[in-house]
Each structure stands twice: as structure tokens, then as C-alpha cells.
Design an enzyme around this catalytic site. Structure first.
Site, mmCIF file in Angstrom:
data_model
loop_
_atom_site.group_PDB
_atom_site.id
_atom_site.type_symbol
_atom_site.label_atom_id
_atom_site.label_comp_id
_atom_site.label_asym_id
_atom_site.label_seq_id
_atom_site.Cartn_x
_atom_site.Cartn_y
_atom_site.Cartn_z
ATOM 1 N N ASP A 176 -12.196 -9.713 4.242
ATOM 2 C CA ASP A 176 -13.427 -8.999 3.062
ATOM 3 C C ASP A 176 -13.958 -10.542 2.604
ATOM 4 O O ASP A 176 -15.447 -10.982 2.685
ATOM 5 C CB ASP A 176 -13.203 -8.409 1.344
ATOM 6 C CG ASP A 176 -13.649 -7.697 2.145
ATOM 7 O OD1 ASP A 176 -13.258 -6.488 2.739
ATOM 8 O OD2 ASP A 176 -14.249 -6.263 0.523
ATOM 9 N N ASP A 195 -6.131 -7.882 3.665
ATOM 10 C CA ASP A 195 -7.794 -6.940 3.543
ATOM 11 C C ASP A 195 -8.282 -7.972 2.285
ATOM 12 O O ASP A 195 -9.654 -8.098 3.110
ATOM 13 C CB ASP A 195 -6.926 -5.893 2.234
ATOM 14 C CG ASP A 195 -8.005 -5.191 1.697
ATOM 15 O OD1 ASP A 195 -8.984 -4.762 2.330
ATOM 16 O OD2 ASP A 195 -8.189 -4.811 0.403
ATOM 17 N N LYS A 216 3.725 -15.371 1.726
ATOM 18 C CA LYS A 216 3.655 -16.079 0.375
ATOM 19 C C LYS A 216 5.522 -16.135 -0.022
ATOM 20 O O LYS A 216 5.682 -16.246 -0.440
ATOM 21 C CB LYS A 216 2.933 -15.595 -0.858
ATOM 22 C CG LYS A 216 1.722 -15.971 -1.398
ATOM 23 C CD LYS A 216 1.149 -17.138 -1.614
ATOM 24 C CE LYS A 216 1.354 -17.328 -3.004
ATOM 25 N NZ LYS A 216 1.029 -18.564 -3.819
ATOM 26 N N ASP A 240 -2.520 -18.186 -0.284
ATOM 27 C CA ASP A 240 -3.671 -18.884 -1.148
ATOM 28 C C ASP A 240 -4.298 -20.138 -0.343
ATOM 29 O O ASP A 240 -5.684 -20.654 -0.014
ATOM 30 C CB ASP A 240 -3.054 -19.525 -2.449
ATOM 31 C CG ASP A 240 -1.915 -19.799 -2.346
ATOM 32 O OD1 ASP A 240 -1.445 -20.045 -1.273
ATOM 33 O OD2 ASP A 240 -1.087 -20.807 -3.126
ATOM 34 N N TYR A 264 1.443 -1.184 -0.301
ATOM 35 C CA TYR A 264 0.182 -0.296 0.147
ATOM 36 C C TYR A 264 0.647 0.913 -0.306
ATOM 37 O O TYR A 264 0.598 1.960 -0.399
ATOM 38 C CB TYR A 264 -0.798 -0.070 1.029
ATOM 39 C CG TYR A 264 -2.197 -1.330 0.786
ATOM 40 C CD1 TYR A 264 -1.998 -2.256 0.946
ATOM 41 C CD2 TYR A 264 -3.416 0.169 0.963
ATOM 42 C CE1 TYR A 264 -2.983 -3.048 0.592
ATOM 43 C CE2 TYR A 264 -4.728 -0.353 1.107
ATOM 44 C CZ TYR A 264 -4.604 -2.120 0.870
ATOM 45 O OH TYR A 264 -5.598 -2.616 0.902
HETATM 46 C C1 IPM Z 1 -10.129 -1.289 3.537
HETATM 47 C C2 IPM Z 1 -10.096 -0.835 2.123
HETATM 48 C C3 IPM Z 1 -9.379 0.132 1.800
HETATM 49 C C4 IPM Z 1 -8.331 -0.740 1.733
HETATM 50 C C5 IPM Z 1 -9.222 0.610 0.240
HETATM 51 C C6 IPM Z 1 -10.554 1.936 0.714
HETATM 52 C C7 IPM Z 1 -7.994 1.645 0.714
HETATM 53 O O1 IPM Z 1 -10.244 -1.669 1.073
HETATM 54 O O2 IPM Z 1 -10.127 -0.925 4.527
HETATM 55 O O3 IPM Z 1 -10.435 -2.002 3.809
HETATM 56 O O4 IPM Z 1 -7.963 -1.604 0.638
HETATM 57 O O5 IPM Z 1 -7.732 -1.081 2.735
HETATM 58 MN MN MN Z 2 -11.056 -4.006 2.109
#
Ligand code: IPM
Ligand code: MN
Ligand code: NAD
Length: 398
Positions: free
Chosen positions: A261, A257, A200, A233, A150
């Protein structure tokens, strides 16, 4: 800050952001007010703009003065940032110029991003999983939040002899890995004492160092904990097959991240996942802390009044517990959420037809009828208790 905590007075900065951000933060602030009023906590709330809303008003995604307020606040509640309009802008600068959230995370050094995930028994049928697969799933992703790909340099799109080339850099120092590893083990200490570290290392140098440092920290400082290393993975594969195997998942910025999700599907919706991000403690023991849903601004549903406010509300629950040191109130909110889910008051992301307002009102009405300390509505393991330094380990622990 510690004296303010004793006095029960807190400064909260609310940055609602874009898309569904304002609606879900409004819901969360109402919940916070209700709980705080009942418990006699004085919370001063300041609001400011961030993200696309800030860009429209001020030409940047986070103002310097907002950053300064954030530094002074006891806690920050963030909604969500972004949307097609701003994502598509071709702007100069690095990640902290292009995203208010990235600037906050970096400038406040919010390296430890805590993302709890659980299987809710009453939602089992609404997930893509068989109930027995998600039964007992209760894990925390500790995502490193201020380094890695990032923020690594060099980055950019350059024109070189072979044509256009895009460069991102994955970079980790040993100390960045070490402090994240410690955060993961400290969370595991209050839970089941098991850490799965993700990398990884088979293809990335940063993964090699990651694995080496996590092993070294474990051996030197957490010898009685159980540590396993998994390639990212295979970790995701295992997470989808047997989520209840996991306790604390330690991952870098990008893998964390993706994993969080993905893990949201165990809960039933991204709209249920809260998070808290902490910086290093200063000499007075004060830690910068930002609370936000894991989800984004959801432009596909923004404006429809149907966003699930629970991720934001549970983020406030985390705030009550950690920044305001009231685990009892945290639990009260969590129980109210649990009760409303059990009643089937569900937004469309969970297959229901309730609106954001319906869910919020239902949670507020649960809170109104609950005792201050909260009453257990369903049998459940605590979502948040591992955050408190003073609490004993949750389930045995090492
Ligand atoms: C998160 C989001 C952020 C990230 C974006 C909006 C920069 O996806 O907080 O999970 O990738 O960190
Ligand atoms: Mn995210
Ligand atoms: P997203 O998380 O906004 O949405 C992904 C999917 O989940 C969408 O279908 C959305 O409708 C659904 N969803 C998310 N939250 C929900 C909620 N509370 N209730 C019901 N459904 C919900 O991710 P995206 O679509 O990839 O990104 C949209 C924008 O948000 C982008 O600009 C992205 O950069 C930004 N984003 C911001 C953050 C943040 O501010 N922390 C996090 C992720 C994405």
C-alpha cells in the site's frame, strides 16, 4: 489444465465482492473479453458472490460450493471485500470464517502474492514525489500470503485475571519461509537479480528465522543473486527515499501488506496496483491463481462511479500473461493503460475528473485501435514479463 491452455479455452471465476469491487471487475472483464475476442481465446466466465455480498445472501463470506468452483477454475478474478457494515460484526470463528478472501487464500494455499509497483513517467507530477525520485522505479513485492500473524494460533480476545486481552500470533515455519524466498528469487531471476528481504529480526523470533532461512536458500540455491536484509521500518524509509533501488522485496504477510500500500504512492494511487497470488504447482504443473487489485472496497467512494478501474484491469493483464500464457496480450493491455494515462484520462484519485466508465471506454478504444500484439505507446520496462518461465531475464539478471 495444460491441454486446455493449448486449446485456448479457459474457465474464469469472477468474484466481484463489495463496494467498488463490482464496478472495477466489470471494467476488467470487458477488457478481458475485448482482448480475448480479438485473439480468439475462449473464456468461460462464471460469477459468484463473495464477501459482504455473500454474507447478505447466504450468511457466510464464502460458500463451500464457491470454493470448489475456485479450485476447478483456471483463474479467479476477485474485486474487493468488506465494508463498515461487515467489518464491525462480532462473529465467532477464525480469519477464514470472517473473510471470504482469507478463506480463498488459505484453502487454495495461495502463498505467493505478487504485487508489481512502478513509477509511471506521465503521472510523476501527480505523486507526492519529485519526478527524479520515482524515475525508473520498477519493483515487485513478493508477499507471503497464507501464514504469519494473519493466521497464527492462538488468537482471540480473552478475559484473563488482568482483564480483556487480545492475542495475535506471528508464526512461520521454515518451509513457509523457504517457499516464499524461492518465489522471490525466481521473480528476481527474470528481473534484475536483486532481492531485499524484510523482517524485524531485531525484535521478533519469526524475523530471526526468516532472515536465517532466506540467507540459507540464497546461499544454497541462488548464490549469484544479490540479497540484502532490511528491517521493515528502515526498508519503508528507504523505499520512500529511493524507490528505484529496489527490485524484488520479499516480505511476510503483514509487512508485505503494509509495504505494498505504501509503495502505491510511488505509482500515484492505490487504484493502479494489480496483484496475482499463486499456490504450489500440482503434478500436472497447474497452479491455483487469483488476480485482484491491491486496493479494498473503498467505501468512501463506492457508488460514485469514480473508482479507478486500472488496478483491476492490470490484474487481468497479469492473468492473460500468467494463467493464459499470452504475454503478448498482457502487454497489449498494459500499453493501452499506459496510453490512456498519457492522454490524461484520469479518475479523481489521480487528480482527474474522469469516471470509471470514461477510463474503461478509453482503454477499450485504445485496444480497438491496437494491433493484436500490442504497440509500444511509451518507452517503458515491462511490468509483467517476469512471470513467464520461458522469458529471458529482463535486465541482464544473474
Ligand atoms: C489486502 C487486504 C487484505 C489483507 C484484507 C482485506 C484481509 O488489505 O489484500 O491487501 O490484509 O491481506
Ligand atoms: Mn492490504
Ligand atoms: P481501501 O483500499 O478500500 O481504500 C483506501 C483509500 O484508497 C480510500 O481512500 C479509497 O477511496 C482509495 N482507493 C482504493 N481503491 C481505489 C480505486 N480503485 N480508485 C480510487 N480510489 C481508491 O482500504 P480501506 O478503506 O482501508 O478498506 C476498506 C474496506 O476494504 C475494508 O473493509 C477493508 O477490510 C477492505 N479491504 C479489502 C481488500 C481486498 O478485498 N483485497 C483490500 C484492502 C482492504
Amino acid at each position: 489444465m495444460n491441454s486446455k491452455i493449448v486449446a485456448g479455452e479457459f474457465d474464469l471465476l469472477v468474484l466481484a465482492g463489495d463496494g467498488i469491487g463490482p464496478k472495477v471487475t466489470d471494467a476488467a472483464v470487458r477488457v478481458l473479453y475485448t482482448v480475448a475476442e480479438k485473439a480468439g481465446l475462449a473464456i468461460r466466465i462464471e460469477r459468484d458472490v463473495a464477501g459482504g455480498a455473500c454474507y447478505e445472501a447466504h450468511g457466510c463470506f464464502l460458500r463451500d460450493q464457491t470454493l470448489e468452483r475456485a479450485r476447478q477454475a483456471d483463474a479467479i478474478l476477485f474485486g474487493a471485500e468488506g465494508g463498515p457494515k461487515w467489518d464491525a460484526l462480532d462473529l465467532p470463528g477464525g480469519p477464514t470464517d470472517k473473510s471470504g478472501l482469507s478463506r480463498l487464500r488459505k484453502e487454495l494455499d495461495l502463498f505467493a502474492n505478487v504485487r508489481p509497483v512502478r513509477g509511471w513517467p506521465m503521472l510523476a507530477e501527480r505523486t507526492p514525489f519529485r519526478p527524479e525520485v520515482i524515475a525508473g522505479a520498477d519493483l515487485v513485492v513478493l508477499r507471503e500470503l497464507t501464514a504469519g500473524i494473519y493466521f497464527g494460533e492462538p488468537r482471540g480476545i480473552i478475559d484473563d485475571p488482568s482483564g480483556l486481552r487480545a492475542i495475535d500470533t506471528q508464526s512461520y515455519t521454515a518451509s513457509e519461509i523457504d517457499r516464499s524466498a524461492r518465489a522471490a528469487f525466481e521473480i528476481a531471476r527474470r528481473r534484475r537479480g536483486h532481492v531485499t528481504s524484510v523482517d524485524k529480526a531485531n525484535v521478533m523470533e519469526s524475523g530471526v528465522l526468516w532472515r536465517r532461512r532466506v540467507s540459507a536458500i540464497a546461499a544454497a540455491e541462488y548464490p549469484d543473486f544479490s540479497l540484502e536484509h532490511r528491517y521493515a521500518d528502515a526498508c519503508l524509509y528507504e523505499l520512500m527515499r529511493a524507490p528505484s533501488r529496489f527490485d524484488v522485496i520479499l516480505a511476510d504477510n503483514l509487512f508485505g501488506d503494509l509495504i505494498s500500500d505504501c509503495a502505491a504512492s510511488i505509482s500515484g494511487s492505490l487504484g493502479l496496483l494489480p496483484s496475482a497470488s499463486f499456490g504450489p504447482a500440482d503434478t500436472a504443473g497447474r497452479r491455483p491463481a487469483l488476480y485482484e487489485p491491491v486496493h479494498g472496497s473503498a467505501p468512501d467512494i463506492a457508488g460514485g462511479g469514480t473508482a479507478n478501474p486500472i488496478a483491476a484491469i492490470l490484474s487481468v493483464a497479469m492473468m492473460l500473461g500468467e494463467s493464459f500464457r499470452r504475454p503478448d496480450l498482457s502487454k497489449t493491455v498494459e500499453n493501452a493503460v499506459s496510453a490512456v494515462l498519457a492522454q490524461g484520462v484520469l479518475t479523481p484519485d489521480l487528480g482527474g475528473s474522469a469516471t470509471t466508465a470514461d477510463v474503461t471506454e478509453a482503454i477499450l478504444s485504445e485496444l480497438a485501435s491496437s494491433s493484436g500484439g500490442g504497440r509500444p505507446v511509451v518507452e517503458q520496462t515491462a511490468l509483467l514479463s517476469w512471470l513467464y518461465e520461458d522469458l529471458p531475464p529482463m535486465v541482464g539478471g544473474p
